[in-house]
Design an enzyme around this catalytic site. Structure first.
Site, mmCIF file in Angstrom:
data_model
loop_
_atom_site.group_PDB
_atom_site.id
_atom_site.type_symbol
_atom_site.label_atom_id
_atom_site.label_comp_id
_atom_site.label_asym_id
_atom_site.label_seq_id
_atom_site.Cartn_x
_atom_site.Cartn_y
_atom_site.Cartn_z
ATOM 1 N N THR B 154 35.505 81.608 38.920
ATOM 2 C CA THR B 154 36.016 82.867 38.379
ATOM 3 C C THR B 154 37.058 82.653 37.272
ATOM 4 O O THR B 154 37.899 81.781 37.376
ATOM 5 C CB THR B 154 36.704 83.653 39.507
ATOM 6 O OG1 THR B 154 35.857 83.631 40.629
ATOM 7 C CG2 THR B 154 36.976 85.066 39.083
ATOM 8 N N GLY B 193 41.089 79.194 45.394
ATOM 9 C CA GLY B 193 42.005 78.839 46.470
ATOM 10 C C GLY B 193 42.350 77.364 46.416
ATOM 11 O O GLY B 193 41.608 76.553 45.864
ATOM 12 N N GLU B 437 33.653 86.309 46.303
ATOM 13 C CA GLU B 437 32.266 85.856 46.473
ATOM 14 C C GLU B 437 31.287 86.955 46.109
ATOM 15 O O GLU B 437 30.298 87.182 46.791
ATOM 16 C CB GLU B 437 32.012 85.360 47.909
ATOM 17 C CG GLU B 437 32.839 84.154 48.309
ATOM 18 C CD GLU B 437 32.785 83.030 47.296
ATOM 19 O OE1 GLU B 437 31.756 82.891 46.628
ATOM 20 O OE2 GLU B 437 33.787 82.319 47.167
#
Lengths: 599, 675
Positions: B154, B193, B437
Site C-alpha cells: 500500500t 505493519g 487487505e
C-alpha cells in the site's frame, strides 16, 4: 470564534499524541481558562457560551460539561430560593464544582430501580446517604472522577420508615481546599473508555454519609424537620432535565455527522484510486457511484438532523415556558418525541457515544416513544382526536371503512415530490403503529400479564417508533424547503431532501412494499432516481460540506483539510508520533537485539 | 458440575463462585457444551491441544494482557515486541513448530497483541512468489529472526488497486541491480505493519522498468535497517505513521526510497525473472501476485473477524443475564435484560451469524487448500473462482461481523462503552478489517465481475465453476410456503436466497447490457451499475452462507442434541436475513406480504427458543477469562465487582491529579487571574 482561534492560551497541541492523563489535564487547563475568558469578555448568553465552549474544546467533551450543563441548571430549576442563595453563587464562581450523579453501576434508564438510599434522621435533622451494594455505586457521571467537589445525587428517600421514591440531594464529596475525598466518600475515575479520554467519568460510593436536611432539593417535594413528607405537584418534573439533555444530544448528532461528512467528502475529492476508463489517470474516488452512494445519503441526513435539532430546541423552549406557568399538558408528547428522536438520530449518526454520558439505552427510548404512540392510537380507536405530530393517526378509522384502502393509496405517491414522500412516510408510520397496536392487543387477549404482552410485541413497537421518527424528520425537512428564499439553495436542498427520503425508502423497501404504499415498479424507479440524484449532487458535494463551515482546527483531521493538502500533512503529522521520537526505538536494544543474539 | 468448571476457567478470580444468575442459565442447556466445543474444534483431540497451548501461554506472565487497557502506544508496542520475542523462546521450550498442530492456536491464545505478524506475511510471500533458491536463502534467516520482515504494498495515495502503485524499480544492466525509488509523496509506502520501528527487510511492490519499458508491478526484497545497529540504510526514510483507531501495539510504518540499489537476485522470481542482459521472462501468470493476498484474506476472516465476534457475543450474552433492568411483571424483581424480546432480537442473530461464519470459514479453508495444491502444480485455472470467492466473503463477513460487534457493544448500554468491557477494542480491531487487505466495496465489485461473467457464460450454455452453477438454473416463480412452519424448512429459505441472488445478478447483467447497447462506453456503464453490483455480490455470499450452514447441520445426524440447536441457529440466521432485507425478497413478488408476516412470526418465535440455550452456546466457544479480558463477560458473571476492582487500578486513580494543583485549585480558590 476568532476570539478563541487567535488566543494563544488556547493554542492547539495534537491531542492524538497525548495520554489520557495529559488529555484530562489539557481539558482542565482550557476549561479553567475558558471560564475566566467568558467573564472577561462578559459572555453570558447560553448560546454564545455554547459556541465559545465548542471552539475552546474543538467539539470535545470537557470535565466541566456536567457542572455547566446539569449541576447549575438543576440548581436553577429544583432548588428553593434559600438553597439558591447558598449554592448558586459559589457554583457560578466555581468555588463549588458539581456533577450530576444518577446512573448506578447496575441501573441505568429505569429510574425507579436505583438503589442508593437517603434515610432521614429527625434526631440530627440529617439525611444519611448510603450505597448499600456494589451495583448501587454511582457510575459514569462526567467530572466526578477527579474534578468535582459536589454532586447532585439521586437517591431513594426514606422517611418515617417509608420509601418516597427518587429525590435529588446536594452532596459535598471533596474537602474544599485540599480536594481530598471526605470521610465516608469513595470516589475515583472509572478508567479508559471508547473515546472521551479527556473526561473523568467517575464512581462514587457513600458509606452512611450525613448531609443536612437543607441539602435536599426542595422546590417541589419537601421533608419537614419532623420527617413529614410533602408531595410535589407532578412527578413528571424529574424528567425535565433529561428531556433537556436529550434535545441537546439530537443537535450534537447532527453536528458530529456534519463533521464526519466534511472530512470524508473533502478527502474523497482528493484521493485518486484505480481507473474508471482504461488509460486515463486514476479518478477522484468521489466519482465512483459506490462512494457517492455511501456518502451523499449521510450528507442529506446531516442536513435533515440539523433541521430536526433546531425544531426540538424551539419546541423545548416553547413548552418549558408553559411548564413554568404550571401547564404540563404538552410534556408527555415532548418526552416521547425527544426520547425517540434521540435514539433515532444517535443510532443513525452512529454517535452512540453521547448516550453513554447518561448511560441511557436507545431501545428503552424507542419503547418510551412507542408507549406514547400506542396510547394515542388507543385514543383514536375510542373515537377521540389526537393532536401534534401523531395527528395522522386520526385518519386510520376512516381508511378502514374503505375495503381496498391499501391499493387505493399506492398510485398517488410521486417520487419527485417531497410532500408526496412525506405522505408515504406518514402511511408507513400509520401502518406500523396500527400493526404494533393490534399485535399488542392480540397478545393481550392471549395472556394474563400486560407486561408479557408488551415484551412479546416490543420488536414491533420499536419498528413503529422508528417509522414515526423517520416520518417526523422527512416532514420537517420538506417543510423547511418552502422557507428558503434563495432559489439555488432551495434547489440543492430539495435534491438532498429527495435523496434523504428516497434513500430511506430503499433501506426499508420491505415496509413500503408490504403495506402497498409503493409498487415494485415504483421501487425500481426509486433506485434509479437515487442513482441519478447522486450524479446531480456530485458537483455540489464539496460546497455542501464547506457550508457547515468547520474551521480546520475544529475538524482536527489531516484528511478533511480545507486546502486538501492531505498527503504532505499526513507525513508531517506522522513524524511527530511518540514512536518516532528516537531514530532507533528502545525496544530494539531491550528485546530485538538480545533475541537475535540468542536464536 | 458448576464447581470444577469454575476453577478451570476462572483461575485467579478473587470472587466467590459463579453469579447465581449465570449459574442457572447453565442448568438448562439442551446439549453438552463440551461436545459442542469439541465439534467446533474439529474433534476432542484438537480441543485438548488448543487448551494446552492456551494454558501454556496464559500461565506465562510475559504474555499477560492485564494492564493492556491502561497502556500508551509506546508501552503497547514494547509489550508486543517483548511478547513476540518471548514467543520464540516459548515455542522452543514447548517443542512447538511453525507447521505443527499447535501453531494455529498460538495466535488465538495471544489475542493478536504481539509484533511480527507481517514477518509471517513476509515469509509467506517469499514461499509463494520466490524461487527455490530464494526460499533456501531467506527462509532460514527469517525463521531464526536474523532478519525481520515486513510487506510493503500500500502507498499513501494508492491502496487495493495494484496497477496504480507509483514506486519504481529500474533495472541497471551495468551494475546488475534494481534501483528503487519513491517519485512522489503519494508513492510513499504507508501502513505496512512492523515497518515503523521493527523490520530490517521488507518486500516492496514496485513498477518494474527495463530499458525504459514498464513491465508492471513486481515484488522486491529490500533491506531497510542495519543488521548491526538497526539504523536506517542509506536512501531509506522510514518511521511510524502515528496513532490509529486500533492496533496501538503495531508499528505501522512509512517508507520512502531514494535511489536504493538492490541486487538482481532480490526480485522474487518464481513466476517471472529479469535475466542479466535485461530480458524479461515470465513463467505462469501475473495473477499469482494476488495469491498471497487471497491467503491473507482468508486467514484474517478466522483470526481477526470471527473470533472477535464470538468473544463479543460471549461478553454481551453473559452480561445480559447478569444485568437486571426494569420490571417485566410488577411485583417481581427487575428482569434479566436477555428476557426482553428486543435484547434477544439484538444479540441472538449475531450469535447465529458467529456460527454461520465459523462454518463458512471451514468451507473457504477447504477451497484454499485445494487451490494451493493446484497452484503448486502450475495449474492456475481455479484462481479466478478462488479470488472472487475470497474477496466477496472477506467483504461480506467483515462487514457483517463489524455491525454485529457494534450491536453487542450497544446492547451492553453504558458499560459496553468502557474499555474494561473488552468490547471497544474488539470493535475497533474488527472495524479495521473492513479496510485492510482490500477495501470492501472494491472486493465486492471483484466478486460481482466474476458473477456477471459466469452468468453470461451460463446464458450462452458454457460450463461455469461449481460454486455458481445455480446461476444456470434460473427458475421464475413464487415461494411455495403456506404457513409459518414452512419457513423452518431449509429448502424453502435456501431457494428464496437463491432466487434473490439470481434475480439481482441477472437484472444487473441485463441493465449493464442495455446501457452498453445504448452507446455508453463499457467502463461508464459499469460505474453506473456498481451500487447494484455490490448488492448482487452480497446476495450471492449471503446465499452461500445460508446453504453452507444448512449443509453443515445436515451432516450432524450422529449428534442429535447438537444438530437440533444448530438447526435453530441456522433457521434464525436465514430468517433474520430475510426479515432485515424484506424488500429484496418482496420486490418481484417471490414472497408475498402475507408470507413476510409468516417469516416475521417464525423469526420471533425462534428467539424465545434459542434464548434458553444462549449461555451454553457462548460457553461452547470456550474462551478463557484471560483471553476475553473483559470485566463484563467473565465465566463467573461477577461483572459489577470486577468492573469496580479494575477501575480502581486505573493510573488516573493512583496519583493525585496534577490538574488539581495546577488548574483546579486556583479555579476553586478564585485566584485564576494570577495564572
Amino acid at each position: 470564534e476568532a476570539l478563541v482561534l487567535n488566543d494563544p492560551d488556547f493554542q492547539h497541541e495534537d491531542l492524538n499524541f497525548l495520554s489520557r492523563s495529559q488529555r484530562y489535564e489539557q481539558a482542565i487547563r482550557k476549561s479553567a481558562l475558558m471560564v475566566m475568558k467568558l467573564r472577561e469578555y462578559g459572555i453570558a448568553d447560553p448560546e454564545e457560551i455554547y459556541w465559545f465552549k465548542s471552539f475552546v474544546h474543538r467539539g470535545r467533551p470537557e470535565p466541566l460539561d456536567l457542572h455547566l450543563g446539569m449541576f447549575l441548571p438543576t440548581l436553577l430549576t429544583q432548588a428553593t430560593p434559600e438553597q439558591q442563595d447558598r449554592f448558586f453563587m459559589p457554583a457560578w464562581n466555581l468555588e463549588i464544582i458539581g456533577t450530576y450523579a444518577q446512573t448506578e453501576m447496575g441501573h441505568g434508564t429505569h429510574l425507579r430501580g436505583l438503589e442508593t438510599t437517603a434515610t432521614y434522621d429527625p434526631a440530627t435533622q440529617e439525611f444519611i446517604l448510603n450505597s448499600p451494594t456494589v451495583t448501587s455505586i454511582k457510575w459514569w457521571p462526567g467530572g466526578l472522577g477527579k474534578t468535582s467537589n459536589h454532586a447532585i445525587v439521586l437517591a431513594q428517600l426514606y422517611t418515617q420508615g417509608q420509601c418516597k421514591g427518587l429525590h435529588a440531594f446536594i452532596v459535598p464529596i471533596r474537602q474544599l481546599g485540599t480536594h481530598e475525598p471526605l470521610p465516608g466518600i469513595t470516589v475515583g475515575d472509572i478508567g479508559p473508555k471508547f473515546g472521551y479520554d479527556e473526561m473523568d467519568n467517575g464512581y462514587l460510593k457513600m458509606d452512611n454519609f450525613r448531609i443536612p436536611r437543607e441539602n435536599m432539593l426542595m422546590k417541589y417535594a419537601q421533608v419537614e424537620p419532623d420527617g413529614t413528607y410533602v408531595k410535589p405537584l407532578s412527578d413528571k418534573l424529574t424528567y425535565g432535565t433529561m428531556v433537556f439533555i436529550r434535545s441537546l444530544i439530537v443537535g450534537d448528532s447532527a453536528h458530529s455527522l456534519s463533521r464526519a461528512c466534511t472530512i470524508a467528502i473533502r478527502y474523497s475529492a482528493v484521493r485518486h484510486q484505480s481507473e474508471l476508463k482504461p488509460g486515463e489517470p486514476e479518478p477522484q474516488i468521489l466519482d465512483y457511484q459506490t462512494q457517492q452512494y455511501k456518502l451523499f445519503p449521510l450528507l442529506a441526513t446531516a442536513y435533515a438532523f440539523h433541521f430536526v435539532g433546531a425544531y426540538i430546541k424551539d419546541t423545548y423552549r416553547r413548552i418549558s415556558g408553559d411548564i413554568d406557568e404550571g401547564d404540563l399538558s404538552e410534556l408527555p408528547e415532548l418526552h416521547a418525541l425527544t426520547a425517540g428522536l434521540k435514539a433515532f438520530t444517535s443510532w443513525t449518526a452512529n454517535a452512540g457515544i453521547e448516550e453513554c454520558r447518561m448511560a441511557c439505552e436507545n431501545t428503552v427510548m424507542m419503547l418510551q416513544t412507542a408507549r406514547f404512540l400506542v396510547k394515542s392510537y388507543t385514543q383514536v380507536s375510542s373515537g377521540q382526536q389526537v393532536t401534534g405530530m401523531v395527528s395522522y393517526l386520526n385518519d386510520l378509522p376512516r381508511q378502514r371503512i374503505q375495503p381496498q384502502q391499501v391499493a387505493a393509496r399506492s398510485v398517488t405517491v410521486r417520487i419527485n415530490d417531497p410532500l408526496s414522500l412525506v405522505e408515504a412516510y406518514k402511511a408507513r408510520a400509520a401502518r406500523l403503529v396500527e400493526a404494533a397496536a393490534k399485535n399488542l392487543q392480540t397478545e393481550l387477549n392471549h395472556r394474563k400479564s400486560k407486561e408479557d404482552a408488551w415484551n412479546r410485541t416490543s420488536v414491533d413497537l420499536v419498528r413503529a417508533s422508528e417509522a414515526h421518527c423517520h416520518y417526523v424528520i422527512v416532514k420537517l425537512f420538506a417543510a423547511k424547503l418552502s422557507e428558503i428564499s434563495n432559489a439555488a439553495v432551495r434547489a440543492v436542498l430539495t435534491e438532498l431532501c429527495l435523496l434523504y427520503a428516497l434513500y430511506g425508502i430503499i433501506k426499508n423497501t420491505g415496509d413500503f412494499l408490504q403495506a402497498g404504499i409503493l409498487t415494485d415498479a415504483q421501487i425500481t424507479q426509486v433506485y434509479q432516481r437515487v442513482k441519478e440524484l447522486l450524479a446531480v449532487i456530485r458537483p455540489n458535494a464539496v460546497a455542501l460540506v464547506d457550508s457547515f463551515d468547520f474551521h480546520d482546527v475544529h475538524l482536527g483531521s489531516v484528511l478533511g483539510r480545507y486546502d486538501g493538502n492531505v498527503y504532505e500533512n499526513m507525513f508531517e503529522w506522522a513524524k511527530k508520533s511518540p514512536l518516532n521520537q528516537k531514530e532507533v526505538h528502545e525496544s530494539f536494544h531491550k528485546h530485538l537485539k538480545p533475541m537475535q543474539a540468542k536464536l | 458440575m458448576a464447581l470444577p468448571e469454575t476453577s478451570k476457567y476462572s483461575q485467579g478470580s478473587v470472587f466467590n463462585g459463579v453469579n447465581p444468575d449465570l449459574a442457572s442459565e447453565r442448568q438448562t442447556a439442551s446439549f453438552s457444551v463440551e461436545k459442542l466445543t469439541a465439534w467446533l474444534d474439529g474433534g476432542a483431540e484438537h480441543t485438548r491441544i488448543r487448551r494446552a497451548v492456551v494454558e501454556a501461554i496464559e500461565s506465562d506472565p510475559v504474555f499477560s494482557r492485564e494492564n493492556q487497557y491502561f497502556q500508551s502506544q509506546n508501552e503497547r508496542y514494547e509489550a508486543a515486541v517483548r511478547k513476540a520475542v518471548h514467543l520464540q523462546i516459548k515455542m522452543r521450550e514447548m517443542g512447538w513448530t511453525e507447521n505443527g498442530p499447535e501453531s494455529k492456536y498460538i495466535y488465538r491464545a495471544l489475542s493478536g497483541d504481539f509484533a511480527f505478524l507481517l514477518h509471517r506475511v513476509f515469509m509467506r510471500s517469499i514461499v509463494v512468489l520466490g524461487s527455490d533458491k530464494q526460499i533456501a536463502k531467506w527462509i532460514p534467516l527469517a525463521t531464526q529472526y536474523r532478519v525481520i520482515g515486513s510487506y510493503a504494498q500500500t502507498e499513501l495515495g494508492h491502496g487495493t488497486y495494484l496497477q496504480g502503485l507509483e514506486t519504481t524499480a529500474v533495472f541497471d544492466i551495468t551494475t546488475q541491480e534494481f534501483i528503487l525509488n519513491t517519485p512522489t509523496i503519494s508513492a510513499m509506502k504507508w501502513w505496512p505493519g512492523d515497518m515503523g520501528r521493527s523490520a530490517t527487510h521488507t518486500v516492496v511492490f514496485a513498477q518494474l522498468y527495463i530499458h525504459g519499458k514498464c513491465y508492471g508491478v513486481h515484488p522486491f526484497i529490500v533491506q531497510i535497517r542495519s543488521l548491526q545497529d538497526h539504523s536506517l540504510c542509506p536512501g531509506i526514510t522510514a518511521g511510524d505513521i502515528g496513532p490509529k483507531m486500533s492496533f496501538e501495539h503495531t508499528d505501522n510504518g512509512y517508507l520512502m526510497l531514494q535511489k536504493v540499489h538492490v541486487p538482481r537476485e532480490n526480485m522474487l522470481n518464481k513466476f517471472c525473472e529479469v535475466q542479466p542482459d535485461g530480458t524479461y521472462v515470465t513463467r505462469g501468470t501475473e495473477k499469482i501476485n494476488y495469491f498471497p493476498m487471497t491467503t491473507v484474506r482468508i486467514s484474517i476472516i478466522s483470526d481477526e473477524v470471527i473470533i472477535p465476534l464470538m468473544k463479543a457475543c460471549t461478553i454481551a450474552i453473559r452480561y445480559s443475564v447478569v444485568r437486571r433492568q426494569s420490571k417485566l411483571n410488577p411485583g417481581e424483581q427487575e428482569a434479566k435484560i436477555l428476557d426482553y424480546q428486543t435484547q434477544q432480537e439484538k444479540l441472538l442473530p449475531q450469535l447465529a451469524a458467529a456460527y454461520a461464519f465459523h462454518f463458512i470459514n471451514n468451507y473457504l479453508q477447504e477451497q484454499l487448500d485445494r487451490g494451493y495444491k493446484e497452484v503448486q502444480r502450475k495449474n492456475f485455472d481455479t484462481l479466478p473462482e478462488l479470488h472472487a470467492c475470497s474477496s466477496g466473503f472477506k467483504a461480506m463477513v467483515t462487514q457483517y461481523c463489524t455491525s454485529a460487534v457494534e450491536v453487542c457493544l450497544r446492547a451492553c448500554g453504558g458499560h459496553g462503552y468502557s474499555l474494561l468491557s473488552g468490547l471497544p477494542s474488539l470493535y475497533t480491531k474488527i472495524l479495521a478489517s473492513c479496510i485492510y487487505e482490500g477495501e470492501n466495496t472494491i472486493l465486492l465489485l471483484q466478486t460481482a465481475r466474476f458473477l456477471i461473467k459466469c452468468f453470461m457464460a451460463a446464458s450462452a450454455g458454457q460450463p461455469i465453476p461449481p460454486s455458481v452453477t445455480y446461476l444456470a438454473a434460473v427458475k421464475p416463480g413464487k415461494c411455495p410456503a403456506k404457513s409459518k412452519l414452512d419457513f423452518l424448512n431449509p429448502d424453502i429459505y435456501i431457494e428464496a436466497y437463491q432466487h434473490t441472488a439470481v434475480r439481482l445478478i441477472s437484472s444487473t447483467a441485463a441493465k449493464l447490457q442495455d446501457i452498453i447497447q445504448s452507446g455508453v462506453k463499457k467502463y461508464d456503464a459499469w460505474n453506473q451499475c456498481t451500487v447494484q453490483l455490490v448488492q448482487a455480490a452480497k446476495a450471492h455470499c449471503h446465499y452461500i452462507s445460508v446453504e453452507n450452514f444448512a449443509e453443515t447441520v445436515e451432516k450432524l445426524e450422529t449428534k442429535p442434541a447438537i444438530q437440533k440447536i444448530m438447526k435453530h441457529l441456522c433457521d434464525l440466521f436465514a430468517l433474520h436475513g430475510i426479515f432485515s432485507n424484506a424488500g429484496l425478497f418482496l420486490h418481484d413478488g417471490y414472497l408475498s406480504g402475507a408470507q413476510m408476516d409468516m417469516v416475521t412470526a417464525s423469526y420471533l418465535d425462534l428467539l424465545a427458543v434459542i434464548r434458553k440455550d444462549a449461555v451454553p452456546l457462548v460457553d461452547a466457544f470456550d474462551f478463557t477469562d484471560k483471553s476475553l479480558n473483559s470485566a463484563l463477560g467473565s465465566y463467573d458473571g461477577q461483572a459489577y465487582q470486577r468492573l469496580y476492582e479494575w477501575a480502581q487500578k486505573s493510573p488516573t486513580n493512583k496519583q493525585i491529579s496534577p490538574a488539581y494543583e495546577k488548574y483546579l485549585k486556583p479555579l476553586l480558590h478564585n485566584t485564576l487571574s494570577k495564572l
